[in-house]
Design a protein around this motif. Structure first.
Motif, PDB file in Angstrom:
ATOM      1  N   ILE A 156      14.313   2.509  -7.125  1.00 47.12           N
ATOM      2  CA  ILE A 156      13.558   1.636  -6.991  1.00 47.12           C
ATOM      3  C   ILE A 156      12.087   0.546  -7.422  1.00 47.12           C
ATOM      4  N   VAL A 157      12.703  -0.196  -7.830  1.00 46.11           N
ATOM      5  CA  VAL A 157      11.012  -0.288  -8.954  1.00 46.11           C
ATOM      6  C   VAL A 157       9.859  -1.712  -7.892  1.00 46.11           C
ATOM      7  N   THR A 158       8.570  -1.124  -7.085  1.00 46.42           N
ATOM      8  CA  THR A 158       8.061  -1.775  -6.992  1.00 46.42           C
ATOM      9  C   THR A 158       6.930  -2.103  -8.130  1.00 46.42           C
ATOM     10  N   LEU A 159       5.849  -3.059  -6.686  1.00 45.19           N
ATOM     11  CA  LEU A 159       5.217  -4.032  -7.408  1.00 45.19           C
ATOM     12  C   LEU A 159       4.502  -3.135  -8.354  1.00 45.19           C
ATOM     13  N   PRO A 160       3.467  -2.092  -8.611  1.00 45.05           N
ATOM     14  CA  PRO A 160       2.852  -1.885  -9.575  1.00 45.05           C
ATOM     15  C   PRO A 160       3.760  -1.574 -10.710  1.00 45.05           C
ATOM     16  N   ILE A 204       2.808   5.736 -17.588  1.00 43.21           N
ATOM     17  CA  ILE A 204       2.899   5.009 -17.840  1.00 43.21           C
ATOM     18  C   ILE A 204       2.084   3.255 -16.943  1.00 43.21           C
ATOM     19  N   VAL A 205       2.705   3.741 -15.491  1.00 47.41           N
ATOM     20  CA  VAL A 205       2.224   2.741 -14.872  1.00 47.41           C
ATOM     21  C   VAL A 205       0.754   2.716 -14.803  1.00 47.41           C
ATOM     22  N   LYS A 206       0.608   3.944 -14.512  1.00 50.14           N
ATOM     23  CA  LYS A 206      -0.858   3.684 -14.358  1.00 50.14           C
ATOM     24  C   LYS A 206      -1.826   3.762 -15.433  1.00 50.14           C
ATOM     25  N   ALA A 207      -1.651   3.704 -16.294  1.00 52.36           N
ATOM     26  CA  ALA A 207      -2.501   3.152 -17.831  1.00 52.36           C
ATOM     27  C   ALA A 207      -2.785   1.214 -17.786  1.00 52.36           C
ATOM     28  N   THR A 208      -1.397   0.969 -17.136  1.00 53.07           N
ATOM     29  CA  THR A 208      -1.638  -0.160 -16.400  1.00 53.07           C
ATOM     30  C   THR A 208      -2.267  -0.858 -15.835  1.00 53.07           C
ATOM     31  N   ASP A 209      -2.724  -2.093 -15.551  1.00 54.33           N
ATOM     32  CA  ASP A 209      -3.562  -2.576 -14.490  1.00 54.33           C
ATOM     33  C   ASP A 209      -2.389  -2.510 -13.226  1.00 54.33           C
ATOM     34  N   GLY A 210      -1.198  -1.644 -13.020  1.00 62.85           N
ATOM     35  CA  GLY A 210      -0.446  -2.219 -11.658  1.00 62.85           C
ATOM     36  C   GLY A 210      -0.911  -2.106 -10.926  1.00 62.85           C
ATOM     37  N   VAL A 211      -1.390  -0.678 -10.996  1.00 63.82           N
ATOM     38  CA  VAL A 211      -2.567  -0.098  -9.549  1.00 63.82           C
ATOM     39  C   VAL A 211      -3.315  -1.488  -8.985  1.00 63.82           C
ATOM     40  N   ASP A 212      -4.184  -1.886  -9.343  1.00 62.64           N
ATOM     41  CA  ASP A 212      -5.119  -2.894  -9.377  1.00 62.64           C
ATOM     42  C   ASP A 212      -4.592  -4.164  -9.421  1.00 62.64           C
ATOM     43  N   PHE A 213      -3.140  -4.590  -9.889  1.00 64.61           N
ATOM     44  CA  PHE A 213      -3.055  -5.652  -9.299  1.00 64.61           C
ATOM     45  C   PHE A 213      -2.386  -6.063  -7.860  1.00 64.61           C
ATOM     46  N   THR A 270       0.636  -1.363   0.250  1.00 63.11           N
ATOM     47  CA  THR A 270      -0.221  -0.047   0.525  1.00 63.11           C
ATOM     48  C   THR A 270       0.776   1.105  -0.182  1.00 63.11           C
ATOM     49  N   ASP A 271       1.901   1.398   0.601  1.00 66.11           N
ATOM     50  CA  ASP A 271       2.684   2.243   0.707  1.00 66.11           C
ATOM     51  C   ASP A 271       3.584   2.732  -0.162  1.00 66.11           C
ATOM     52  N   ASP A 272       4.056   1.548  -1.652  1.00 62.47           N
ATOM     53  CA  ASP A 272       4.685   1.701  -2.605  1.00 62.47           C
ATOM     54  C   ASP A 272       3.223   2.483  -3.652  1.00 62.47           C
ATOM     55  N   LEU A 273       1.909   1.520  -3.184  1.00 61.58           N
ATOM     56  CA  LEU A 273       0.799   2.234  -4.244  1.00 61.58           C
ATOM     57  C   LEU A 273       0.999   4.227  -4.054  1.00 61.58           C
ATOM     58  N   ALA A 284      -2.578  -7.267  -2.069  1.00 66.10           N
ATOM     59  CA  ALA A 284      -2.732  -6.163  -0.752  1.00 66.10           C
ATOM     60  C   ALA A 284      -3.956  -6.363   0.071  1.00 66.10           C
ATOM     61  N   ASP A 285      -4.861  -6.776  -0.606  1.00 65.63           N
ATOM     62  CA  ASP A 285      -5.870  -7.268  -0.042  1.00 65.63           C
ATOM     63  C   ASP A 285      -5.982  -8.608   0.246  1.00 65.63           C
ATOM     64  N   GLU A 286      -5.474  -9.802  -0.216  1.00 62.82           N
ATOM     65  CA  GLU A 286      -5.384 -11.147  -0.204  1.00 62.82           C
ATOM     66  C   GLU A 286      -4.527 -11.024   0.916  1.00 62.82           C
ATOM     67  N   TYR A 287      -3.241 -10.025   1.136  1.00 62.28           N
ATOM     68  CA  TYR A 287      -2.303 -10.251   1.951  1.00 62.28           C
ATOM     69  C   TYR A 287      -3.308 -10.146   3.168  1.00 62.28           C
ATOM     70  N   LEU A 288      -4.174  -8.996   3.461  1.00 66.08           N
ATOM     71  CA  LEU A 288      -5.140  -8.535   4.813  1.00 66.08           C
ATOM     72  C   LEU A 288      -6.028 -10.024   5.012  1.00 66.08           C
ATOM     73  N   ALA A 289      -6.882 -10.529   3.726  1.00 68.52           N
ATOM     74  CA  ALA A 289      -7.873 -11.771   4.086  1.00 68.52           C
ATOM     75  C   ALA A 289      -7.319 -12.627   5.208  1.00 68.52           C
ATOM     76  N   ARG A 290      -6.100 -12.617   4.763  1.00 65.98           N
ATOM     77  CA  ARG A 290      -5.367 -13.600   5.512  1.00 65.98           C
ATOM     78  C   ARG A 290      -5.134 -13.787   6.989  1.00 65.98           C
ATOM     79  N   ALA A 291      -4.364 -12.181   7.039  1.00 66.67           N
ATOM     80  CA  ALA A 291      -4.193 -11.427   8.303  1.00 66.67           C
ATOM     81  C   ALA A 291      -5.184 -11.790   9.050  1.00 66.67           C
TER      82      ALA A 291
END
Length: 319
Positions: free
Chosen positions: A232-236, A270-279, A207-210, A284-291
């Motif tokens: 620094i290359v982050t997930l999105p 360029i990043v915002k034009a892809t699904d990088g943010v949604d991905f 989320t911080d990287d987002l 992040a949501d997967e990890y929160l559900a596991r938590a």
């Protein structure tokens, strides 16, 4: 989300200020600047919540651990700011900007030492000291891994997850685990809380990287696009490098040590034009559900609700 420990956190603030007070006026001034600069206190709060979920909670016994955790976090941020040549954090001047690198680094060292002095005085035993020593090692390794990978167009998600685990998730995992153990929680429940801490830590860093991609400088208290600017290359961004028709242009930007403001803006576009943010949001949501699923059944209702609210906050935060 921390109403159940509101009084504990107020006492914690006093303890933090006392911990950084030194016979040397400058050391005290820098320390007070650092511990009063508006941190969210998530790490000590998680520790205190865990401790209150145990069967032998005693606030004076737990506070040194909670204070030490926040001091370790503060010291690591001071060193990060020097490495990153950052001028602001949380909207305030960094120690290196307000004083200089030497004062900042040595103040960070002093705060690290004060943290471990608190632990020694509390007498928690070898396991707590060992886990916190491992934590500082992992924080350092995470930064080394990140520094080694700057200005490289890595598409390796596994490497990214390893880095954020060492930088963030290990820390929140330890806060939950050790808080529970010091509060008298049984080992099995403490291990479940450790899993919760790991998962929210992974989500927190994603989320911080987002936020670095999505939010404005005014909103997040540091320059937007700062990760890209520092190579620094982050997930999105990793996702965009995999999927964007402009991947080659993006790769050229993120590997350029002399990138301009216009190049940073183009990379963000360029990043915002892809699904990088949604991905990244989905991960992040997967990890929160596991938590949430990891929370032990033995937790008191109000503690469980607080932990669930922490997870929701991480998923929804915009600063």
């Amino acid at each position: 989300m921390f109403d159940v420990i509101k009084g504990d956190l107020e006492i914690l603030e006093q303890g933090l200020q006392e911990a950084v007070t030194s016979p040397n006026e400058l050391v005290t001034e820098v320390g007070m600047h650092l511990v009063t600069s508006g941190g969210k206190r998530i790490r000590p709060a998680l520790c205190l919540l865990s401790a209150r979920g145990g069967k032998a909670f005693d606030l004076p016994h737990v506070l040194p651990l909670a204070e030490a955790l926040e001091l370790i976090h503060t010291a690591s941020l001071v060193h990060d700011d020097v490495i990153d040549e950052a001028d602001t954090r949380r909207g305030a001047a960094t120690a290196n900007a307000r004083w200089n690198n030497q004062v900042a680094i040595l103040s960070g060292d002093y705060i690290f030492a004060r943290a471990f002095a608190l632990l020694a005085e509390a007498g928690y035993g070898d396991y707590v000291s060992k886990r916190l020593a491992e934590l500082v090692c992992n924080l350092s390794v995470g930064e080394i891994i990140q520094d080694h990978a700057v200005y490289q167009a890595s598409r390796g998600m596994a490497d990214y997850y390893e880095r954020i685990q060492k930088k963030t998730a290990d820390f929140l995992e330890i806060c939950c685990e050790l808080g529970g153990l010091v509060g008298g929680m049984d080992k099995e429940a403490a291990e479940k809380l450790a899993e919760y801490g790991h998962c929210i830590g992974m989500a927190f860093q994603i989320t911080d990287d987002l936020l670095d991609i999505e939010q404005t400088t005014e909103k997040i208290g540091k320059p937007a696009g700062n990760d890209i600017r520092q190579g620094i290359v982050t997930l999105p961004v990793i996702r965009a490098l995999e999927t964007s028709p402009d991947a080659k242009e993006l790769e050229a930007i993120v590997t350029d040590m002399d990138m301009t403001d216009a190049m940073v803006e183009r990379a963000l576009t360029i990043v915002k034009a892809t699904d990088g943010v949604d991905f990244a949001k989905a991960k992040a949501d997967e990890y929160l559900a596991r938590a949430k699923a990891a929370l032990p059944d033995s937790l008191p209702k109000e503690i469980r609700e607080s932990y669930e609210m922490v997870a929701d906050f991480i998923g929804d935060r915009d600063f």
